[in-house]
Enzyme design. Structure first.
Site, mmCIF file in Angstrom:
data_model
loop_
_atom_site.group_PDB
_atom_site.id
_atom_site.type_symbol
_atom_site.label_atom_id
_atom_site.label_comp_id
_atom_site.label_asym_id
_atom_site.label_seq_id
_atom_site.Cartn_x
_atom_site.Cartn_y
_atom_site.Cartn_z
ATOM 1 N N ASP A 24 45.657 57.260 10.026
ATOM 2 C CA ASP A 24 45.511 57.930 8.731
ATOM 3 C C ASP A 24 44.177 58.656 8.786
ATOM 4 O O ASP A 24 43.112 58.033 8.778
ATOM 5 C CB ASP A 24 45.525 56.878 7.616
ATOM 6 N N LYS A 87 38.521 67.142 5.979
ATOM 7 C CA LYS A 87 39.960 67.366 5.805
ATOM 8 C C LYS A 87 40.234 68.525 4.841
ATOM 9 O O LYS A 87 41.235 69.224 4.978
ATOM 10 C CB LYS A 87 40.596 66.083 5.284
ATOM 11 N N GLU A 187 52.091 61.604 4.529
ATOM 12 C CA GLU A 187 51.483 60.356 4.054
ATOM 13 C C GLU A 187 52.429 59.548 3.149
ATOM 14 O O GLU A 187 52.565 58.336 3.336
ATOM 15 C CB GLU A 187 50.158 60.660 3.348
ATOM 16 N N ASP A 211 49.251 58.515 -5.000
ATOM 17 C CA ASP A 211 48.133 58.368 -4.069
ATOM 18 C C ASP A 211 46.841 58.870 -4.705
ATOM 19 O O ASP A 211 46.616 60.076 -4.809
ATOM 20 C CB ASP A 211 48.453 59.147 -2.782
#
Ligand code: ADP
Ligand code: MG
Length: 622
Positions: A24, A87, A187, A211
């Site tokens: 991840d 990211k 994800e 999330d």
């Protein structure tokens, strides 16, 4: 005993099952997991404590680079040389992030506005791919140390909304870190897998994956059937997460201490220190449900669980609004949702669980560590790829049909929509003109019959077909769609073996809404499209007959009477006229008349040619 595994992608049988890791690669934290004794486990640090590696990189010098917790402490002491939230920069141009530049504490530069961003550290420039690779290397190193074995294959997760450029950037980062990235997985898909949802054959389930991480919020609505995961909708906020709660707590402290809010801007070190303290306090209050009190320099940092909940409520409300929109886009009611999966460290906050449970009207899945669940799911996916889980075939599907343009602008579908990926299909074509040396292969995506209404993905030219009469070359077109939605198109002329191929990213730049629009359009225009297709097909057939009739006359003039030649030409002229018009029935009628008239002539020609060839002569008059 050596394990045997079948690689679905390559159709190869491997003898020794490789160790494939799940990663991840998060905005705030990253981690690596693997299957051990049939169960996914996250890999902890040397002391066996922390699985999370803060996605932070510190450059003391060019050679002296720290990743993770050690780098996190440098956020206070050396902010310019400490890189976080990489990211957010993946696959982005400077233009994309211009508005958010102030959010980053380090220097982001563009060489020219078209190209991808770079980060400046001292005198060197680093691409987000290089920086992400440093985080991946640290994870690779961690697992190699822990397992005492070399690791080279990985599954890496990305947000469901990542576009192709961002996915490719993630892949490249893996490669740079010395990892063979077997699959990029969404994800929310990974999180569902970690909970073992969707692996029962036969039943269809709908899942909401909520999330809430450090800096981002994502809600994804998935449908799972027979191991096929489909993203029905996504929504969220790329600047909403635990960091906002930390900031709200800081602001609260400034307020109760009657301080000037500008102090946070002028005293960067104090600001960072308060920020880290706020995060610690947040976690403690959430875990213990007790008030907290501490002095940082001259500032009284205290907060009660009730006060903290008041700060979090507006943020929770915002996320619920996003959930409502995602549900609307998926065309679902909350009662349609079979499972709600909680992901991201911030979903540890009891008030968040409560609000989400309330909205969906059910108990949420929160048994697994929410900040580890994505990596655990990536490890499950890795294990499936390694062939260790017999009954599961994990697949995605392609949302739109893929095909090529054929004569007259018709779409010829090669891989239909909803096909499972990876997928392979091929078909044979031929040329429509004598001596044709080049063939254009134009690739389209969409459901409409005419290519002009579909989306062009790319084209190439198959060159160097040796001269042959129309219809003789055998051209095989092959589509190979891999698991990441990347399409390889191959064209090969089978008689001469000339071939060409290209690679196309089928999803590039296409949003969920655009895809839905393309599907709706195709339904709306189905009747008109069918008529248009029928007309074009008649025209194509008629053109071929005009062509072959001319050839027939040329080759068989000696055995036909003047009258027969004249009549044939008249029929052909009439057909040419009909082709100009839009009346499919007329074209078909004239075509039939021509066929009827020439059929006895063709028979006679055939008989004559056979008789001639039996005399040892050539078949045709060349
Ligand atoms: P990302 O996916 O963005 O990398 P994570 O899922 O690791 O992020 O979540 C990080 C966030 O979770 C941080 O804001 C952190 O403060 C928060 N967090 C972690 N543990 C807790 C906790 N026990 N209570 C509240 N927030 C937490
Ligand atoms: Mg995350």
């Amino acid at each position: 005993m050596a394990k045997i595994s079948i690689n679905i992608k390559e159709g190869k049988v491997a003898k020794e099952a490789d160790l494939i890791i799940g990663i991840d690669l998060g905005t705030s934290n990253s981690l690596v997991a693997v299957i051990k004794d049939g169960k996914p486990i996250s890999i902890k640090d040397k002391n066996g404590k922390n699985a999370l590696v803060p996605s932070i990189i510190h450059f003391a010098t060019e050679q002296d680079v720290l990743v993770g917790n050690d780098a996190k402490t440098k956020l206070i002491s050396d902010p310019q040389n400490t890189i976080y939230s990489v990211k957010r920069l993946m696959g982005k141009s400077y233009h994309d992030i211009e508005d958010f530049e102030k959010y980053f504490g380090y220097k982001i530069i563009d060489e020219d506005s078209e190209s991808l961003v770079k980060v400046r550290v001292k005198d060197k420039f680093y691409s987000p791919i290089e920086l992400s690779a440093m985080i991946l290397k640290a994870l690779k190193h961690r697992i190699e140390q822990s397992m005492d074995q070399e690791v080279s294959k990985a599954v890496i997760t990305v947000p469901a909304y990542f576009n192709d450029a961002q996915r490719q950037a993630t892949r490249d980062a893996g490669k740079l870190a010395g990892l063979d990235v077997l699959r990029i997985v969404n994800e929310p898909t990974a999180a569902s897998l970690a909970y073992g949802i969707g692996q029962e054959p036969g039943i269809s389930q709908k899942i909401a994956v909520y999330d809430l991480g450090g800096g981002t919020f994502d809600i994804s609505i998935l449908q799972i059937q027979d191991g096929v995961f489909e993203v029905l909708s996504t929504n969220g906020d790329t600047f909403l997460g635990g960091d906002d709660i930390d900031r709200a707590i800081m602001d609260y402290w400034i307020k109760i201490n009657n301080l000037d809010p500008n102090i946070l801007k002028t005293d960067k070190n104090l600001s960072q220190e308060l920020r880290l303290a706020a995060e610690e306090v947040k976690k403690q209050v959430a875990n213990t449900n007790n008030s907290y009190k501490k002095m940082i320099k001259f500032i009284n940092c205290q907060i009660s669980p009730e006060q903290m909940n008041d700060l979090i409520k507006p943020l929770a409300e915002k996320t619920i609004e996003c959930c409502k929109q995602a549900m609307k886009d998926a065309g679902l009611q909350t009662s349609d949702i079979d499972h709600v999966v909680m992901v991201g460290g911030s979903t540890r906050l009891p008030i968040i669980k409560e609000k989400v449970g309330q909205y969906f009207g059910q108990k949420v899945h929160d048994d697994l560590n929410p900040d580890e669940v994505v990596a655990l799911g990536a490890a499950v996916q890795a294990d499936i790829l390694a062939g260790n889980q017999k009954d599961i075939l994990l697949l995605d599907i392609t949302p739109l049909s893929l095909g090529i343009e054929t004569v007259g602008g018709l779409m010829d579908t090669i891989i239909p929509r909803n096909s499972k990926v990876p997928s392979k299909a091929g078909r044979q074509y031929t040329t429509s003109v004598d001596g044709q040396a080049n063939l254009k292969v134009a690739v389209f995506q969409g459901e409409r019959d005419l290519i002009q209404h579909n989306r062009k993905l790319g084209e190439f030219i198959l060159k160097g077909i040796p001269p042959m009469p129309a219809g003789i070359p055998k051209i095989e077109i092959h589509f190979i769609l891999n698991a990441d939605g990347i399409l390889k198109v191959k064209a090969k002329e089978l008689r001469s073996n000339v071939e060409t191929e290209i690679e196309i990213r089928s999803q590039y730049g296409l949003s969920e809404e655009e895809m839905a629009m393309m599907l709706l359009d195709s339904i709306e225009h189905a009747q008109a499209d069918m008529n248009a297709r029928a007309l074009l097909e008649s025209r194509n057939e008629a053109n071929a007959i005009v062509h072959s009739s001319a050839k027939f006359l040329e080759q068989n003039a000696s055995i036909l009477s003047v009258e027969e030649v004249k009549m044939t030409i008249a029929h052909v002229e009439k057909l040419k006229q009909a082709i100009q018009g839009d009346d499919k029935d007329l074209i078909n009628k004239v075509m039939d008349e021509l066929n009827e008239y020439t059929s006895p002539l063709a028979h006679r020609a055939l008989d004559y040619n056979i008789a001639e060839s039996l005399k040892g002569k050539k078949l045709t008059g060349e």
